[in-house]
Design an enzyme around this catalytic site. Structure first.
Site, PDB file in Angstrom:
ATOM      1  N   ASN A 193      46.955  35.737  50.604  1.00  0.00           N
ATOM      2  CA  ASN A 193      46.516  36.658  49.564  1.00  0.00           C
ATOM      3  C   ASN A 193      46.298  37.993  50.289  1.00  0.00           C
ATOM      4  O   ASN A 193      45.267  38.182  50.938  1.00  0.00           O
ATOM      5  CB  ASN A 193      45.226  36.182  48.903  1.00  0.00           C
ATOM      6  CG  ASN A 193      44.808  37.140  47.785  1.00  0.00           C
ATOM      7  OD1 ASN A 193      45.321  38.257  47.681  1.00  0.00           O
ATOM      8  ND2 ASN A 193      43.873  36.703  46.955  1.00  0.00           N
ATOM      9  N   GLU A 236      52.884  33.759  48.355  1.00  0.00           N
ATOM     10  CA  GLU A 236      52.024  34.901  48.011  1.00  0.00           C
ATOM     11  C   GLU A 236      51.085  34.461  46.890  1.00  0.00           C
ATOM     12  O   GLU A 236      51.522  33.832  45.928  1.00  0.00           O
ATOM     13  CB  GLU A 236      52.904  36.068  47.532  1.00  0.00           C
ATOM     14  CG  GLU A 236      52.106  37.259  47.039  1.00  0.00           C
ATOM     15  CD  GLU A 236      52.998  38.373  46.471  1.00  0.00           C
ATOM     16  OE1 GLU A 236      54.244  38.288  46.599  1.00  0.00           O
ATOM     17  OE2 GLU A 236      52.425  39.312  45.883  1.00  0.00           O
ATOM     18  N   ALA A 268      44.629  44.187  48.534  1.00  0.00           N
ATOM     19  CA  ALA A 268      45.235  45.485  48.213  1.00  0.00           C
ATOM     20  C   ALA A 268      46.454  45.797  49.083  1.00  0.00           C
ATOM     21  O   ALA A 268      47.299  46.615  48.704  1.00  0.00           O
ATOM     22  CB  ALA A 268      44.188  46.580  48.349  1.00  0.00           C
ATOM     23  N   ARG A 320      32.345  39.981  44.186  1.00  0.00           N
ATOM     24  CA  ARG A 320      33.117  41.178  43.839  1.00  0.00           C
ATOM     25  C   ARG A 320      33.713  41.030  42.436  1.00  0.00           C
ATOM     26  O   ARG A 320      34.416  40.044  42.168  1.00  0.00           O
ATOM     27  CB  ARG A 320      34.228  41.260  44.877  1.00  0.00           C
ATOM     28  CG  ARG A 320      35.382  42.117  44.553  1.00  0.00           C
ATOM     29  CD  ARG A 320      36.526  41.805  45.497  1.00  0.00           C
ATOM     30  NE  ARG A 320      37.515  42.837  45.347  1.00  0.00           N
ATOM     31  CZ  ARG A 320      38.785  42.715  45.652  1.00  0.00           C
ATOM     32  NH1 ARG A 320      39.229  41.576  46.164  1.00  0.00           N
ATOM     33  NH2 ARG A 320      39.620  43.696  45.462  1.00  0.00           N
ATOM     34  N   TYR A 344      37.550  38.229  39.429  1.00  0.00           N
ATOM     35  CA  TYR A 344      37.864  37.292  40.518  1.00  0.00           C
ATOM     36  C   TYR A 344      37.061  35.991  40.471  1.00  0.00           C
ATOM     37  O   TYR A 344      37.281  35.106  41.295  1.00  0.00           O
ATOM     38  CB  TYR A 344      37.653  37.987  41.868  1.00  0.00           C
ATOM     39  CG  TYR A 344      38.570  39.179  42.052  1.00  0.00           C
ATOM     40  CD1 TYR A 344      39.941  38.990  42.206  1.00  0.00           C
ATOM     41  CD2 TYR A 344      38.077  40.486  42.058  1.00  0.00           C
ATOM     42  CE1 TYR A 344      40.802  40.075  42.355  1.00  0.00           C
ATOM     43  CE2 TYR A 344      38.917  41.581  42.218  1.00  0.00           C
ATOM     44  CZ  TYR A 344      40.279  41.368  42.364  1.00  0.00           C
ATOM     45  OH  TYR A 344      41.129  42.434  42.521  1.00  0.00           O
ATOM     46  N   PRO A 363      42.003  42.293  52.797  1.00  0.00           N
ATOM     47  CA  PRO A 363      40.822  43.121  52.570  1.00  0.00           C
ATOM     48  C   PRO A 363      40.047  42.773  51.302  1.00  0.00           C
ATOM     49  O   PRO A 363      40.642  42.534  50.255  1.00  0.00           O
ATOM     50  CB  PRO A 363      41.396  44.538  52.439  1.00  0.00           C
ATOM     51  CG  PRO A 363      42.683  44.494  53.165  1.00  0.00           C
ATOM     52  CD  PRO A 363      43.203  43.088  53.054  1.00  0.00           C
ATOM     53  N   ASN A 364      38.746  42.746  51.449  1.00  0.00           N
ATOM     54  CA  ASN A 364      37.774  42.561  50.364  1.00  0.00           C
ATOM     55  C   ASN A 364      37.699  41.133  49.827  1.00  0.00           C
ATOM     56  O   ASN A 364      36.844  40.842  48.988  1.00  0.00           O
ATOM     57  CB  ASN A 364      38.023  43.556  49.200  1.00  0.00           C
ATOM     58  CG  ASN A 364      37.836  44.979  49.650  1.00  0.00           C
ATOM     59  OD1 ASN A 364      36.782  45.308  50.202  1.00  0.00           O
ATOM     60  ND2 ASN A 364      38.837  45.817  49.466  1.00  0.00           N
ATOM     61  N   ARG A 380      46.960  44.014  34.791  1.00  0.00           N
ATOM     62  CA  ARG A 380      45.971  45.002  35.247  1.00  0.00           C
ATOM     63  C   ARG A 380      46.619  46.380  35.351  1.00  0.00           C
ATOM     64  O   ARG A 380      47.542  46.686  34.607  1.00  0.00           O
ATOM     65  CB  ARG A 380      45.355  44.516  36.566  1.00  0.00           C
ATOM     66  CG  ARG A 380      44.675  43.144  36.416  1.00  0.00           C
ATOM     67  CD  ARG A 380      44.076  42.649  37.713  1.00  0.00           C
ATOM     68  NE  ARG A 380      43.025  43.556  38.204  1.00  0.00           N
ATOM     69  CZ  ARG A 380      42.491  43.469  39.418  1.00  0.00           C
ATOM     70  NH1 ARG A 380      42.911  42.520  40.259  1.00  0.00           N
ATOM     71  NH2 ARG A 380      41.554  44.319  39.799  1.00  0.00           N
ATOM     72  N   HIS A 412      47.616  35.502  44.362  1.00  0.00           N
ATOM     73  CA  HIS A 412      46.604  36.422  43.823  1.00  0.00           C
ATOM     74  C   HIS A 412      45.684  35.652  42.899  1.00  0.00           C
ATOM     75  O   HIS A 412      46.156  34.885  42.050  1.00  0.00           O
ATOM     76  CB  HIS A 412      47.264  37.575  43.064  1.00  0.00           C
ATOM     77  CG  HIS A 412      48.229  38.317  43.927  1.00  0.00           C
ATOM     78  ND1 HIS A 412      47.818  39.178  44.917  1.00  0.00           N
ATOM     79  CD2 HIS A 412      49.582  38.265  44.004  1.00  0.00           C
ATOM     80  CE1 HIS A 412      48.879  39.633  45.560  1.00  0.00           C
ATOM     81  NE2 HIS A 412      49.961  39.093  45.028  1.00  0.00           N
TER      82      HIS A 412
HETATM   83  O1  DQA Z   1      42.172  42.658  46.443  1.00  0.00           O
HETATM   84  C1  DQA Z   1      42.908  42.309  45.530  1.00  0.00           C
HETATM   85  C2  DQA Z   1      42.973  40.894  45.149  1.00  0.00           C
HETATM   86  C3  DQA Z   1      44.277  40.427  44.543  1.00  0.00           C
HETATM   87  O2  DQA Z   1      45.199  40.127  45.588  1.00  0.00           O
HETATM   88  C4  DQA Z   1      43.983  39.104  43.809  1.00  0.00           C
HETATM   89  O3  DQA Z   1      43.683  38.121  44.479  1.00  0.00           O
HETATM   90  O4  DQA Z   1      44.009  39.062  42.586  1.00  0.00           O
HETATM   91  C5  DQA Z   1      44.904  41.469  43.630  1.00  0.00           C
HETATM   92  C6  DQA Z   1      45.040  42.808  44.332  1.00  0.00           C
HETATM   93  O5  DQA Z   1      45.615  43.765  43.459  1.00  0.00           O
HETATM   94  C7  DQA Z   1      43.674  43.303  44.768  1.00  0.00           C
HETATM   95  O6  DQA Z   1      43.788  44.532  45.455  1.00  0.00           O
END
Ligand code: DQA
Length: 180
Positions: free
Chosen positions: A105, A129, A108, A19, A24, A11-12, A138, A131
């Site tokens: 990735n 995994e 959330a 964003r 990011y 998501p996102n 954070r 990020h």
């Molecule tokens: O959506 C994201 C992106 C994320 O996975 C990252 O790529 O740093 C970190 C997560 O906490 C966050 O909700």
């Protein structure tokens, strides 16, 4: 024989580049995926990319990566070739039956999703995994991941370069099943 890697963004992450760029960065998901495809070609692996804002769609895609994923509904329904004039099967025609490694990735869903964790464990495909941000620097709740204890490797805080590092690691250092 080819090794197949599936890159999943949750998501996102479709908003990468727009964003919260101070967290990011300015690289877009399209840039990330184009770079990942070029990298895969140079490593002689095949790569598929998938992004969804929906937890269930990610679960479905992980099941498909194992060559599974028949739902009760699709068992009842006519086959996709019959129901959509073959469109779906055409889109899937280059898909391997089984993916050898997943780079994910989860966005959330990292902090919430038992369902995506269970899907990864269920298909038993090794995964990295990833990020973009350093989740440990954070909010405290971002430190908990439903994936880290089962991941082969975890990459965080490297920005968009993390995708390159993850694919490089998956291609060169994970013992990948060769499938065709
Ligand atoms: O959506 C994201 C992106 C994320 O996975 C990252 O790529 O740093 C970190 C997560 O906490 C966050 O909700």
């Amino acid at each position: 024989m080819t090794r197949h890697i599936l890159l999943i963004n949750g998501p996102n992450l479709n908003l990468l580049g727009r964003r919260e760029p101070h967290i990011y960065g300015s690289t877009t998901l399209a840039d990330v995926e184009a770079q990942a495809h070029a990298q895969a070609a140079s490593l002689d692996i095949s790569l598929e990319t998938f992004q969804s804002n929906h937890e269930g769609a990610i679960v479905d895609r992980i099941q498909e990566a194992a060559g599974w994923g028949l739902t009760a509904k699709s068992l009842d329904a006519p086959s996709s070739a019959e129901s959509d004039g073959g469109e779906q099967s055409k889109n899937n025609s280059n898909r391997p039956d089984r993916v050898s490694a997943i780079v994910i990735n989860p966005g959330a869903l990292t902090h919430t999703s038992v369902a995506v964790r269970d899907a990864l464990l269920g298909v038993n495909i090794p995964f990295v995994e990833l990020h973009v941000s350093n989740v440990y620097a954070r909010e405290p709740w971002r430190k908990h991941s439903y994936f880290s204890d089962k991941a082969v490797a975890i990459i965080c805080g490297m920005g968009a370069y993390g995708y390159t590092a993850a694919i490089e690691f998956a291609a060169r250092h994970m013992k990948l099943e060769e499938v065709d």
